[in-house]
Structure formats: structure tokens, C-alpha cells
Design a protein around this motif. Structure first.
Motif, PDB file in Angstrom:
ATOM      1  N   PHE A  41      26.126 -13.697  39.107  1.00 53.60           N
ATOM      2  CA  PHE A  41      25.259 -14.576  38.320  1.00 53.60           C
ATOM      3  C   PHE A  41      23.816 -14.101  38.302  1.00 53.60           C
ATOM      4  N   ALA A  42      23.377 -13.424  39.328  1.00 55.29           N
ATOM      5  CA  ALA A  42      21.998 -12.920  39.356  1.00 55.29           C
ATOM      6  C   ALA A  42      21.825 -11.753  38.381  1.00 55.29           C
ATOM      7  N   ASN A  43      22.912 -11.192  37.895  1.00 56.39           N
ATOM      8  CA  ASN A  43      22.831 -10.082  36.942  1.00 56.39           C
ATOM      9  C   ASN A  43      23.301 -10.468  35.547  1.00 56.39           C
ATOM     10  N   VAL A  44      23.497 -11.771  35.305  1.00 62.02           N
ATOM     11  CA  VAL A  44      23.934 -12.255  33.989  1.00 62.02           C
ATOM     12  C   VAL A  44      22.780 -12.108  33.006  1.00 62.02           C
ATOM     13  N   SER A  45      23.100 -11.783  31.780  1.00 61.72           N
ATOM     14  CA  SER A  45      22.019 -11.713  30.779  1.00 61.72           C
ATOM     15  C   SER A  45      22.305 -12.671  29.639  1.00 61.72           C
ATOM     16  N   GLY A  86      22.412 -30.508  37.062  1.00 65.08           N
ATOM     17  CA  GLY A  86      21.043 -30.018  36.931  1.00 65.08           C
ATOM     18  C   GLY A  86      20.573 -29.246  38.142  1.00 65.08           C
ATOM     19  N   ALA A  87      21.014 -29.658  39.331  1.00 62.68           N
ATOM     20  CA  ALA A  87      20.652 -28.928  40.551  1.00 62.68           C
ATOM     21  C   ALA A  87      21.236 -27.523  40.536  1.00 62.68           C
ATOM     22  N   MET A  88      22.446 -27.391  39.990  1.00 63.89           N
ATOM     23  CA  MET A  88      23.043 -26.057  39.873  1.00 63.89           C
ATOM     24  C   MET A  88      22.361 -25.264  38.756  1.00 63.89           C
ATOM     25  N   MET A  89      22.096 -25.920  37.641  1.00 63.59           N
ATOM     26  CA  MET A  89      21.505 -25.218  36.506  1.00 63.59           C
ATOM     27  C   MET A  89      20.102 -24.710  36.844  1.00 63.59           C
ATOM     28  N   ALA A  90      19.376 -25.427  37.674  1.00 65.67           N
ATOM     29  CA  ALA A  90      18.020 -25.012  38.034  1.00 65.67           C
ATOM     30  C   ALA A  90      18.000 -23.636  38.697  1.00 65.67           C
ATOM     31  N   VAL A  91      19.056 -23.293  39.430  1.00 64.64           N
ATOM     32  CA  VAL A  91      19.070 -21.990  40.105  1.00 64.64           C
ATOM     33  C   VAL A  91      19.754 -20.908  39.284  1.00 64.64           C
ATOM     34  N   VAL A  92      20.539 -21.293  38.303  1.00 65.38           N
ATOM     35  CA  VAL A  92      21.222 -20.333  37.433  1.00 65.38           C
ATOM     36  C   VAL A  92      20.322 -19.938  36.266  1.00 65.38           C
ATOM     37  N   ASP A 133       9.879 -21.505  49.041  1.00 67.80           N
ATOM     38  CA  ASP A 133       9.433 -20.152  48.692  1.00 67.80           C
ATOM     39  C   ASP A 133      10.604 -19.195  48.414  1.00 67.80           C
ATOM     40  N   ALA A 134      11.770 -19.742  48.113  1.00 61.09           N
ATOM     41  CA  ALA A 134      12.956 -18.910  47.876  1.00 61.09           C
ATOM     42  C   ALA A 134      12.819 -18.117  46.579  1.00 61.09           C
ATOM     43  N   THR A 135      13.321 -16.898  46.620  1.00 59.21           N
ATOM     44  CA  THR A 135      13.418 -16.114  45.390  1.00 59.21           C
ATOM     45  C   THR A 135      14.550 -16.713  44.558  1.00 59.21           C
ATOM     46  N   PRO A 136      14.632 -16.378  43.271  1.00 55.97           N
ATOM     47  CA  PRO A 136      15.745 -16.891  42.464  1.00 55.97           C
ATOM     48  C   PRO A 136      17.123 -16.536  43.054  1.00 55.97           C
ATOM     49  N   ALA A 137      17.282 -15.330  43.571  1.00 54.40           N
ATOM     50  CA  ALA A 137      18.567 -14.937  44.165  1.00 54.40           C
ATOM     51  C   ALA A 137      18.845 -15.736  45.436  1.00 54.40           C
ATOM     52  N   GLU A 138      17.812 -15.971  46.247  1.00 54.19           N
ATOM     53  CA  GLU A 138      17.991 -16.782  47.453  1.00 54.19           C
ATOM     54  C   GLU A 138      18.323 -18.226  47.094  1.00 54.19           C
ATOM     55  N   ALA A 139      17.719 -18.718  46.029  1.00 56.51           N
ATOM     56  CA  ALA A 139      17.975 -20.097  45.602  1.00 56.51           C
ATOM     57  C   ALA A 139      19.418 -20.277  45.152  1.00 56.51           C
ATOM     58  N   ALA A 173      39.082 -17.988  55.114  1.00 57.53           N
ATOM     59  CA  ALA A 173      37.819 -18.693  55.356  1.00 57.53           C
ATOM     60  C   ALA A 173      36.768 -17.774  55.969  1.00 57.53           C
ATOM     61  N   ALA A 174      37.186 -16.813  56.732  1.00 59.68           N
ATOM     62  CA  ALA A 174      36.252 -15.915  57.420  1.00 59.68           C
ATOM     63  C   ALA A 174      35.388 -15.112  56.447  1.00 59.68           C
ATOM     64  N   PHE A 175      35.801 -15.021  55.186  1.00 63.17           N
ATOM     65  CA  PHE A 175      35.072 -14.211  54.219  1.00 63.17           C
ATOM     66  C   PHE A 175      34.294 -15.051  53.201  1.00 63.17           C
ATOM     67  N   ARG A 176      34.055 -16.311  53.529  1.00 64.57           N
ATOM     68  CA  ARG A 176      33.320 -17.191  52.611  1.00 64.57           C
ATOM     69  C   ARG A 176      31.946 -16.621  52.285  1.00 64.57           C
ATOM     70  N   GLY A 177      31.225 -16.176  53.284  1.00 61.43           N
ATOM     71  CA  GLY A 177      29.880 -15.634  53.059  1.00 61.43           C
ATOM     72  C   GLY A 177      29.886 -14.436  52.128  1.00 61.43           C
ATOM     73  N   GLU A 178      30.861 -13.555  52.295  1.00 57.95           N
ATOM     74  CA  GLU A 178      30.957 -12.384  51.418  1.00 57.95           C
ATOM     75  C   GLU A 178      31.280 -12.800  49.987  1.00 57.95           C
ATOM     76  N   ARG A 179      32.134 -13.816  49.831  1.00 56.28           N
ATOM     77  CA  ARG A 179      32.455 -14.297  48.481  1.00 56.28           C
ATOM     78  C   ARG A 179      31.227 -14.929  47.823  1.00 56.28           C
ATOM     79  N   VAL A 180      30.436 -15.677  48.600  1.00 57.99           N
ATOM     80  CA  VAL A 180      29.213 -16.274  48.060  1.00 57.99           C
ATOM     81  C   VAL A 180      28.272 -15.173  47.583  1.00 57.99           C
ATOM     82  N   LYS A 181      28.090 -14.152  48.390  1.00 55.66           N
ATOM     83  CA  LYS A 181      27.218 -13.043  47.995  1.00 55.66           C
ATOM     84  C   LYS A 181      27.733 -12.368  46.720  1.00 55.66           C
ATOM     85  N   TYR A 182      29.027 -12.240  46.598  1.00 51.84           N
ATOM     86  CA  TYR A 182      29.609 -11.630  45.399  1.00 51.84           C
ATOM     87  C   TYR A 182      29.331 -12.495  44.171  1.00 51.84           C
TER      88      TYR A 182
END
Length: 190
Positions: free
Chosen positions: A186-190, A134-140, A83-89, A172-181
Motif C-alpha cells: 500500500f505504501a507503493n500504490v499510485s 476514516g481512521a484507515m483511510m487517513a493512513v492510506v 510524529d509518524a511517517t506515512p509508512a509508520e502510520a 501466527a508467528a509471521f504476523r509482523g512480516e505479513r503486516v510489513k508486506y
């Protein structure tokens, strides 16, 4: 079972022993320790037997890499909740990709750093490589008009983060922040 079937089964078993030994040595001692001579000693076969299965060390690395891709694609797909949203995926896949790189460093190196003889983005690209892509492309794909270019860029960004962090070039401590960035880009790509 006939003689030819038995011989083919034994050949496949020897080949798998070589791959398992290469992967184990690389995980334990690093890829520099994985030589044809050392593998032959490890599995108690002569070097010519190894060469009967693999042309050279790069071909052995390629066989290990193929196993890695067979693990990566399903891991990326499994990371996405139903049930993930596209951004969560896209965030789940980015996180799973980086976790894969850090949990299996020798395998990741075989897949993405060392010469392996594998061909990407070609007509003869092995299916397991296509499946991982393909697994990456499915979420992009939900975010862009050209999903192949966007996926290549997403993959390149993740690989860059993985390599920089694996070698202590970024914190390494900022991995999560980099992932969110990365996700926000990519969630705002057109």
C-alpha cells in the motif's frame, strides 16, 4: 425529571443490559450460545421484553457491533504516533487492527462476520462505521489517487489476515512480516 424521561432512561438501561449480556455470553461461550432465550434468562427479563428492544438476534449482534466500531475507530487513530511517517502510520493502523481482532474475537466476529443488519458504504451507514473506515483511510490516503478503493482493499487484506489467522489457517508467528508486506504494497500504490 418527568415520567416519560424516566421511562426512556429505563428503556435505554434495559437495552444496554441486553447488549452487555450478549457481548459477555459471546466472549465466554461463543456467539452460538447467544440466543434470545438465553439472554432473557441471563438478564432476568422475559423474551417479549427483549423483542421490544430488538427485532431479532441479528439486531442484537448489530448493537454489539456498533459498540465495537465505537472502540475500533479510536483505537486505530490512537495507534498512530504524532510524529509518524506515512509508512509508520499505515503499519501502526494495520497492527492495531489485527490486535483488535485477536484481543476481542467475539466482538470482531459481531462486527465483521455475523449477520448484523448494519449497512456499510450506504447513505444510512452509521457514523461509527464511517469513523472506523476514516481512521484507515487517513493512513492510506497519502499513497494513492483513489483513497476509498485503496482503503477498501487495505481493510479487505487486514480482514483476510485476521480471519485466516484466527482460524489457524496461517502461521501466527509471521504476523509482523505479513503486516510489513501489506504496508509495502500500500505504501507503493499510485
Amino acid at each position: 425529571m418527568g415520567i416519560s424521561e424516566r421511562k426512556e432512561r429505563e428503556r435505554a438501561e434495559r437495552e444496554q443490559r441486553i447488549i452487555v449480556a450478549a457481548r459477555m455470553l459471546a466472549e465466554r461461550d461463543g456467539w452460538a450460545s447467544v440466543t434470545v432465550r438465553r439472554l432473557a434468562q441471563e438478564i432476568e427479563y422475559s423474551q417479549p421484553v427483549l423483542y421490544a428492544h430488538f427485532e431479532n438476534r441479528d439486531a442484537i449482534v448489530g448493537a454489539v457491533a456498533l459498540e465495537g466500531f465505537a472502540e475500533l475507530g479510536p483505537a486505530l487513530r490512537a495507534s498512530v504516533a504524532r510524529d509518524a511517517t506515512p509508512a509508520e502510520a499505515i503499519e501502526a493502523v494495520a497492527t492495531a487492527y489485527l490486535e483488535f481482532a485477536f484481543e476481542r474475537p467475539a466482538l470482531y466476529e459481531a462486527m465483521f462476520v455475523l449477520p448484523s443488519g448494519l449497512r456499510f458504504a450506504k447513505s444510512d451507514t452509521p457514523q461509527v462505521l464511517r469513523d472506523g473506515f476514516g481512521a484507515m483511510m487517513a493512513v492510506v490516503e497519502p499513497f494513492c489517487a483513489d483513497p476509498e478503493i485503496a482503503t477498501e482493499s487495505f481493510w479487505a487484506a487486514l480482514h483476510g489476515l485476521a480471519e485466516l489467522e484466527r482460524h489457524g489457517r496461517i502461521r501466527a508467528a509471521f504476523r509482523g512480516e505479513r503486516v510489513k508486506y501489506i504496508v509495502s504494497i500500500f505504501a507503493n500504490v499510485s
